[in-house]
Scaffold this active site. Structure first.
Site, PDB file in Angstrom:
ATOM      1  N   GLN A  51      -4.758  -1.711   9.686  1.00  0.00           N
ATOM      2  CA  GLN A  51      -4.600  -3.014   9.039  1.00  0.00           C
ATOM      3  C   GLN A  51      -5.145  -4.132   9.929  1.00  0.00           C
ATOM      4  O   GLN A  51      -4.807  -4.214  11.111  1.00  0.00           O
ATOM      5  CB  GLN A  51      -3.102  -3.250   8.730  1.00  0.00           C
ATOM      6  CG  GLN A  51      -2.813  -4.514   7.961  1.00  0.00           C
ATOM      7  CD  GLN A  51      -3.391  -4.490   6.538  1.00  0.00           C
ATOM      8  OE1 GLN A  51      -3.279  -3.492   5.820  1.00  0.00           O
ATOM      9  NE2 GLN A  51      -4.009  -5.583   6.137  1.00  0.00           N
ATOM     10  N   ASP A  92     -11.213   2.549   3.778  1.00  0.00           N
ATOM     11  CA  ASP A  92     -11.442   1.108   3.632  1.00  0.00           C
ATOM     12  C   ASP A  92     -12.938   0.807   3.488  1.00  0.00           C
ATOM     13  O   ASP A  92     -13.310  -0.290   3.068  1.00  0.00           O
ATOM     14  CB  ASP A  92     -10.923   0.382   4.888  1.00  0.00           C
ATOM     15  CG  ASP A  92      -9.694  -0.462   4.595  1.00  0.00           C
ATOM     16  OD1 ASP A  92      -9.424  -0.731   3.410  1.00  0.00           O
ATOM     17  OD2 ASP A  92      -9.021  -0.861   5.567  1.00  0.00           O
ATOM     18  N   LYS A 125       0.849  -1.202   0.000  1.00  0.00           N
ATOM     19  CA  LYS A 125       0.000   0.000   0.000  1.00  0.00           C
ATOM     20  C   LYS A 125       0.880   1.247   0.000  1.00  0.00           C
ATOM     21  O   LYS A 125       0.628   2.205  -0.737  1.00  0.00           O
ATOM     22  CB  LYS A 125      -0.933  -0.008   1.222  1.00  0.00           C
ATOM     23  CG  LYS A 125      -2.046  -1.020   1.089  1.00  0.00           C
ATOM     24  CD  LYS A 125      -2.793  -1.272   2.381  1.00  0.00           C
ATOM     25  CE  LYS A 125      -3.764  -2.441   2.188  1.00  0.00           C
ATOM     26  NZ  LYS A 125      -4.411  -2.892   3.401  1.00  0.00           N
TER      27      LYS A 125
END
Ligand code: NDP
Length: 281
Positions: free
Chosen positions: A96, A119, A52
């Protein structure tokens, strides 16, 4: 033989477009920024976070990785998220997953401001997605929709069968497909006669985390098959949830690696750019 949907190539193309967009934004004094918080020592997570960070660099998004130790308490993580919520230079926040056992993921995901939740996991974004409103949709299903668009694959009126009902893939995929006027069937581990359902599908999306969930005999001739799975075979090689032999029957197939995976990260970049543009208004 199926046409292979090249997620790697499409991802490259979309990143090039985003690079131009970021350059324009920077000229206007807007510097998009993503912060990824990584807690603990999960080696797979470390790879995802590194990828990422790398993708951000490719398109010109500023990115920061905050690494916190395995023994981090929930409160310590919430304090970090609070700081990022309040930081006006930060457009997107991503924690994460998975998190170490002492931390409640739901509590943490809900602590992220919905407008910085790139997200798309916050209940506000999940709700907006389900009622068909403007929101950050999760990256993996968004990437799949982008692949359909690129390859001219019609969704409206098609019967789409999704195998898997997770909050990050199956459920948001169903919501996005409904938004695009598909007829959607969602299957899971308790579904009976899975093959009977998949054989009726124009589009099958497989996200179970188990190799060979979908075999060639379960695919209708010419169907579009999207393989979300990321598994390791006996030799440690990356493979999906679909038996590669399905390529002989399917009309389109995504490879693993090089299919859905690269698109997921690209869509995260896209959400971050949107967040930066919205914040600047
Ligand atoms: P989860 O484990 O959260 O969900 C798996 C789903 O599959 C569940 O709904 C489960 O049913 C269902 N399932 C499991 N086995 C079967 C079966 N034999 N038949 C029918 N349904 C079944 O997984 P995720 O959604 O998080 O991920 C799925 C896969 O996709 C994994 O391999 C993951 O690594 C990969 N992935 C890849 C991404 C990418 O960018 N390429 C991004 C995200 C995930 P039930 O609900 O009943 O338990």
């Amino acid at each position: 033989m199926a046409t292979i949907i090249d997620g790697k190539e499409l991802s490259k193309k979309l990143k090039e477009q985003m690079k131009d967009r970021v350059a324009q934004m920077r000229q206007q004094g807007i510097v998009p920024k993503l912060v990824v918080v990584l807690v603990g020592n999960n080696s797979a997570s470390e790879v995802y976070v590194r990828n990422k960070h790398k993708a951000c660099g490719e398109v010109g998004i500023e990115s920061e990785v905050i690494k916190m130790p395995e023994e981090t308490t929930q409160q310590e993580l919430l304090d970090v998220v609070k700081g990022l919520n309040e930081d006006r230079t930060v457009d997107g926040i991503l924690v994460q997953l998975p998190l170490p056992g002492q931390i409640n993921e739901k509590v943490v995901l809900r602590s992220i401001l919905p407008e910085k939740d790139v997200d798309g996991f916050h209940p506000v974004n999940v709700g907006l997605l389900s009622i068909g409103d403007d929101c950050y949709a999760p990256a993996t299903p968004s990437g799949i929709i982008a692949m359909f668009k690129e390859y001219g694959i019609e969704i409206a009126g098609k019967h789409c069968v999704i195998i898997g009902r997770s909050n990050i893939v199956g459920k948001p995929m169903a919501a996005l497909l409904l938004r695009h006027n598909a007829t959607v069937t969602v299957c899971h581990s308790k579904t009976q006669n899975l093959g009977e359902l998949t054989r009726q599908a124009d589009i099958v999306i497989v996200a179970t985390g188990h190799r060979h969930t979908l075999t060639a005999d379960m695919v209708k001739e010419g169907a579009v098959v999207i393989d979300v799975g990321m598994n390791r075979n006996e030799l440690g090689k990356l493979c999906g949830d679909v038996d590669p032999a399905a390529a002989a029957v399917a009309g389109y197939l995504t490879p693993v690696p090089g299919g859905v995976g690269p698109m997921t990260i690209t869509m995260l970049m896209k959400n971050t750019l949107r967040a930066a543009e919205k914040a600047a208004r």
